[in-house]
Design a protein around this motif. Structure first.
Motif, PDB file in Angstrom:
ATOM      1  N   GLY A 112     -45.955  30.478   4.243  1.00  0.00           N
ATOM      2  CA  GLY A 112     -46.008  31.664   5.095  1.00  0.00           C
ATOM      3  C   GLY A 112     -44.764  31.880   5.924  1.00  0.00           C
ATOM      4  N   LEU A 113     -43.672  31.222   5.558  1.00  0.00           N
ATOM      5  CA  LEU A 113     -42.424  31.319   6.317  1.00  0.00           C
ATOM      6  C   LEU A 113     -41.320  31.914   5.468  1.00  0.00           C
ATOM      7  N   ASP A 114     -40.402  32.613   6.102  1.00  0.00           N
ATOM      8  CA  ASP A 114     -39.159  33.036   5.463  1.00  0.00           C
ATOM      9  C   ASP A 114     -38.060  32.130   5.981  1.00  0.00           C
ATOM     10  N   VAL A 115     -37.257  31.599   5.058  1.00  0.00           N
ATOM     11  CA  VAL A 115     -36.199  30.649   5.403  1.00  0.00           C
ATOM     12  C   VAL A 115     -34.872  31.198   4.889  1.00  0.00           C
ATOM     13  N   ALA A 116     -33.901  31.335   5.789  1.00  0.00           N
ATOM     14  CA  ALA A 116     -32.559  31.792   5.429  1.00  0.00           C
ATOM     15  C   ALA A 116     -31.586  30.627   5.591  1.00  0.00           C
ATOM     16  N   LEU A 117     -30.735  30.451   4.586  1.00  0.00           N
ATOM     17  CA  LEU A 117     -29.735  29.380   4.611  1.00  0.00           C
ATOM     18  C   LEU A 117     -28.373  29.966   4.928  1.00  0.00           C
ATOM     19  N   GLY A 118     -27.772  29.498   6.008  1.00  0.00           N
ATOM     20  CA  GLY A 118     -26.429  29.937   6.373  1.00  0.00           C
ATOM     21  C   GLY A 118     -25.358  29.128   5.662  1.00  0.00           C
ATOM     22  N   ASP A 119     -25.506  27.807   5.667  1.00  0.00           N
ATOM     23  CA  ASP A 119     -24.518  26.924   5.053  1.00  0.00           C
ATOM     24  C   ASP A 119     -25.144  25.558   4.838  1.00  0.00           C
ATOM     25  N   CYS A 120     -24.646  24.818   3.866  1.00  0.00           N
ATOM     26  CA  CYS A 120     -25.062  23.441   3.642  1.00  0.00           C
ATOM     27  C   CYS A 120     -23.797  22.609   3.475  1.00  0.00           C
ATOM     28  N   ARG A 121     -23.635  21.614   4.329  1.00  0.00           N
ATOM     29  CA  ARG A 121     -22.433  20.777   4.319  1.00  0.00           C
ATOM     30  C   ARG A 121     -22.806  19.331   4.022  1.00  0.00           C
ATOM     31  N   PHE A 168     -26.298  18.622   5.842  1.00  0.00           N
ATOM     32  CA  PHE A 168     -26.453  19.321   7.111  1.00  0.00           C
ATOM     33  C   PHE A 168     -26.589  20.798   6.764  1.00  0.00           C
ATOM     34  N   ALA A 169     -27.759  21.376   6.995  1.00  0.00           N
ATOM     35  CA  ALA A 169     -28.006  22.762   6.613  1.00  0.00           C
ATOM     36  C   ALA A 169     -28.289  23.611   7.841  1.00  0.00           C
ATOM     37  N   TYR A 170     -27.644  24.787   7.890  1.00  0.00           N
ATOM     38  CA  TYR A 170     -27.918  25.736   8.967  1.00  0.00           C
ATOM     39  C   TYR A 170     -29.014  26.673   8.494  1.00  0.00           C
ATOM     40  N   LEU A 171     -30.186  26.585   9.132  1.00  0.00           N
ATOM     41  CA  LEU A 171     -31.354  27.350   8.722  1.00  0.00           C
ATOM     42  C   LEU A 171     -31.832  28.270   9.836  1.00  0.00           C
ATOM     43  N   THR A 172     -32.339  29.420   9.425  1.00  0.00           N
ATOM     44  CA  THR A 172     -33.063  30.317  10.314  1.00  0.00           C
ATOM     45  C   THR A 172     -34.427  30.519   9.683  1.00  0.00           C
ATOM     46  N   ILE A 173     -35.496  30.271  10.467  1.00  0.00           N
ATOM     47  CA  ILE A 173     -36.856  30.308   9.934  1.00  0.00           C
ATOM     48  C   ILE A 173     -37.715  31.187  10.838  1.00  0.00           C
ATOM     49  N   TRP A 174     -38.515  32.054  10.224  1.00  0.00           N
ATOM     50  CA  TRP A 174     -39.465  32.880  10.955  1.00  0.00           C
ATOM     51  C   TRP A 174     -40.701  33.098  10.097  1.00  0.00           C
ATOM     52  N   GLU A 175     -41.814  33.450  10.744  1.00  0.00           N
ATOM     53  CA  GLU A 175     -43.045  33.733  10.014  1.00  0.00           C
ATOM     54  C   GLU A 175     -42.900  35.073   9.304  1.00  0.00           C
ATOM     55  N   GLN A 176     -43.478  35.178   8.114  1.00  0.00           N
ATOM     56  CA  GLN A 176     -43.421  36.418   7.356  1.00  0.00           C
ATOM     57  C   GLN A 176     -44.079  37.540   8.156  1.00  0.00           C
ATOM     58  N   GLY A 177     -43.423  38.694   8.190  1.00  0.00           N
ATOM     59  CA  GLY A 177     -43.947  39.845   8.899  1.00  0.00           C
ATOM     60  C   GLY A 177     -43.635  39.863  10.385  1.00  0.00           C
ATOM     61  N   ARG A 178     -42.929  38.865  10.872  1.00  0.00           N
ATOM     62  CA  ARG A 178     -42.563  38.801  12.294  1.00  0.00           C
ATOM     63  C   ARG A 178     -41.058  38.703  12.421  1.00  0.00           C
ATOM     64  N   SER A 179     -40.545  39.120  13.552  1.00  0.00           N
ATOM     65  CA  SER A 179     -39.089  39.097  13.737  1.00  0.00           C
ATOM     66  C   SER A 179     -38.617  37.940  14.612  1.00  0.00           C
TER      67      SER A 179
END
Length: 103
Positions: free
Chosen positions: A39-48, A59-70
């Motif tokens: 139930g989550l959306d995960v965006a990957l910025g970079d993986c080092r 080392f991964a830069y992630l942004t995570i939010w629930e689907q349907g929410r900002s």
């Protein structure tokens, strides 16, 4: 203090866990892309990863939010060998980094 050199991989392999039913899923995600993990959306910025040891850590830069929410649940660096150091705080789901994809 000397710093290790790092390379950026084209993406990362992440693992998601549904804590309610114990189901896990592995997701390959390219840098700049977003994927659904339960139930989550995960965006990957970079993986080092360390240039001299590509399988040693990630080392991964992630942004995570629930689907349907900002509102973001997580926005920062997650470390494969120490996932609890900077972890997602969610009652039902967990996401962590397994490794970077290497060329």
């Amino acid at each position: 203090m000397a710093q290790d050199t790092v390379d950026s991989g084209p993406g990362a392999i992440l693992r998601g866990l549904d804590k309610v039913n114990g189901q896990t899923v592995d997701v390959e995600l390219r840098s700049g892309d977003t994927a659904s993990v339960f139930g989550l959306d995960v965006a990957l910025g970079d993986c080092r990863y360390p240039a001299d040891n590509p399988t040693g850590d990630a080392f991964a830069y992630l942004t995570i939010w629930e689907q349907g929410r900002s509102q973001q649940l997580f926005d920062g660096w997650m470390i494969a060998t120490s996932p609890a150091l900077n972890a997602l705080d969610h009652a039902r789901y967990d996401v962590w980094v397994i490794r970077c994809m290497t060329p």
